[in-house]
Design an enzyme around this catalytic site. Structure first.
Site, PDB file in Angstrom:
ATOM      1  N   CYS A 238       0.817  -1.212   0.000  1.00  0.00           N
ATOM      2  CA  CYS A 238       0.000   0.000   0.000  1.00  0.00           C
ATOM      3  C   CYS A 238       0.852   1.264   0.000  1.00  0.00           C
ATOM      4  O   CYS A 238       2.023   1.246   0.356  1.00  0.00           O
ATOM      5  CB  CYS A 238      -0.846   0.050   1.278  1.00  0.00           C
TER       6      CYS A 238
ATOM      7  N   CYS B 139      -2.942   4.944   2.374  1.00  0.00           N
ATOM      8  CA  CYS B 139      -4.069   4.033   2.121  1.00  0.00           C
ATOM      9  C   CYS B 139      -5.112   4.129   3.231  1.00  0.00           C
ATOM     10  O   CYS B 139      -4.778   4.135   4.420  1.00  0.00           O
ATOM     11  CB  CYS B 139      -3.569   2.599   2.021  1.00  0.00           C
TER      12      CYS B 139
ATOM     13  N   CYS C 280      -2.452  -3.033  -3.589  1.00  0.00           N
ATOM     14  CA  CYS C 280      -3.756  -2.870  -2.957  1.00  0.00           C
ATOM     15  C   CYS C 280      -4.731  -2.264  -3.961  1.00  0.00           C
ATOM     16  O   CYS C 280      -4.362  -1.400  -4.748  1.00  0.00           O
ATOM     17  CB  CYS C 280      -3.577  -1.956  -1.747  1.00  0.00           C
TER      18      CYS C 280
ATOM     19  N   CYS D  50      -5.751   1.746  -2.709  1.00  0.00           N
ATOM     20  CA  CYS D  50      -4.852   2.900  -2.864  1.00  0.00           C
ATOM     21  C   CYS D  50      -3.993   2.811  -4.123  1.00  0.00           C
ATOM     22  O   CYS D  50      -3.263   3.753  -4.440  1.00  0.00           O
ATOM     23  CB  CYS D  50      -3.979   3.063  -1.628  1.00  0.00           C
TER      24      CYS D  50
HETATM   25 ZN   LIG Z   1      -3.875   0.163   0.186  1.00  0.00          ZN
END
Ligand SMILES: [Zn+2]
Length: 350
Positions: free
Chosen positions: A32, A36, A63, A66
């Site tokens: 991330c 995030c 992810c 994000c």
């Molecule tokens: Zn994330």
């Protein structure tokens, strides 16, 4: 490994760190951005990477929330869009309110994001653009549009839009010997001898070359006597970034260099010159005079030379690509032999 900084940034979802590092979570196999919105992981599950590619190489997946593998954070996109509007306004009046309206965001939000990404407020940027326009128009009589074309504003728009680099308009911290600056550094061997790479929480603030590790450390301490300096050879970011630099020096492709985040501390003029230097492609060179003309200040060749001489980030701000009028090597802060070696390598590798 010193990751306290980064862990705090994750806890705070601090947007300053977006683009500076990503973090992987061992228990989920996902990585991330620091910002995030997902739930914070347990600290002992977290591993930090300088670049998304390194997280991927270590087996982490990006992810979905994000999107750390996407090149730009939303904030950077907002700043870019605002820059484009300022650019398009062509020196006309443009208020923060109008900027917000055009971007469908609150003026407050635009102000905050812009300042964070660009290091200056939209109003400061608009004023600076107006001054530049006015000067150019005065100096070059025939027509303003011809003058701006001459001055290379088409390419100088990169300065505002085409960079993830941060820069400070007021070099206060630097003038005070780095007071209040928190710096980590490492020293490694490379194709040009020894290389020191230093960073602040925002990015790389120094890359220097020397003959011994001790000399490089002493020079850093002399330049930033008031900064909190800490040697951190195990620091994940420094290791990742110095590897990118070393690989380039050993003949690797230049692509990865452009992605490294910089923390440039300098005056607006220096920052402007440094940004122009960053646009000189590898394998090419410019003269001080050419750069002065490119920024619309043809008499500023000596100031350009000074800005090159005070560059602290070798290679990433490629001051080695600037030559004396007529092609003479002139000086290089880290030795003319290194400058010659760099140029030779870039000519052959390009
Ligand atoms: Zn994330």
């Amino acid at each position: 490994m010193n990751t306290q900084h980064f862990w705090q940034a994750v806890l705070d979802r601090d947007p300053h760190y977006d683009g500076v590092f990503v973090y992987g979570v061992r228990s989920t196999g996902i990585y991330c951005r620091p910002t995030c919105p997902s739930r914070r992981p347990r600290p002992d599950n977290v591993v930090f990477f300088a670049q998304p590619a390194q997280a991927q190489a270590a087996g982490f997946r990006p992810c979905r929330r994000c999107a750390p593998d996407q090149p730009h954070a939303p904030d950077v996109e907002i700043a870019r869009a605002a820059c484009a509007l300022i650019e398009a306004a062509d020196g006309e009046r443009l208020t923060l309110h109008e900027l917000g309206e055009r971007l469908h965001l609150s003026p407050f939000h635009v102000q905050r994001v812009f300042k964070r990404v660009m290091g200056v407020s939209p109003a400061q940027m608009i004023r600076q653009r107006r001054r530049e326009r006015a000067k150019t128009a005065l100096r070059q009589q025939p027509s303003v549009s011809a003058a701006t074309y001459e001055a290379g504003y088409g390419s100088s728009s990169h300065f505002y839009t085409d960079s993830q680099a941060h820069f400070g308009m007021t070099p206060a911290a630097y003038q005070q010997g780095g007071a209040g600056m928190d710096m980590h550094y490492t020293v490694v061997e490379c194709a040009l001898g020894w290389m020191l790479v230093a960073r602040t929480p925002r990015g790389i603030c120094a890359v220097t070359f020397g003959d011994t590790s001790d000399a490089l450390e002493a020079a850093l301490r002399a330049e930033f006597p008031a900064a909190a300096l800490q040697r951190a050879d195990e620091d994940a970011l420094l290791r990742g970034w110095s590897d990118v630099l070393r690989t380039y020096l050993a003949g690797g492709a230049p692509a990865a260099l452009a992605a490294l985040p910089l923390d440039m501390q300098g005056t607006a003029f220096q920052a402007r010159i440094w940004q122009v230097l960053r646009d000189i492609p590898g394998g090419e060179t410019r003269s001080y005079g050419e750069i002065a003309r490119q920024i619309g200040q043809p008499t500023a060749a000596r100031a350009v030379a000074r800005a090159c001489a005070t560059n602290r980030i070798a290679l990433l701000i490629p001051c080695h690509r600037v030559l004396r009028e007529g092609g003479g090597l002139s000086g290089y802060r880290w030795g003319v032999e290194r400058k010659a070696a760099l140029l030779k390598r870039e000519r052959e590798g390009a």
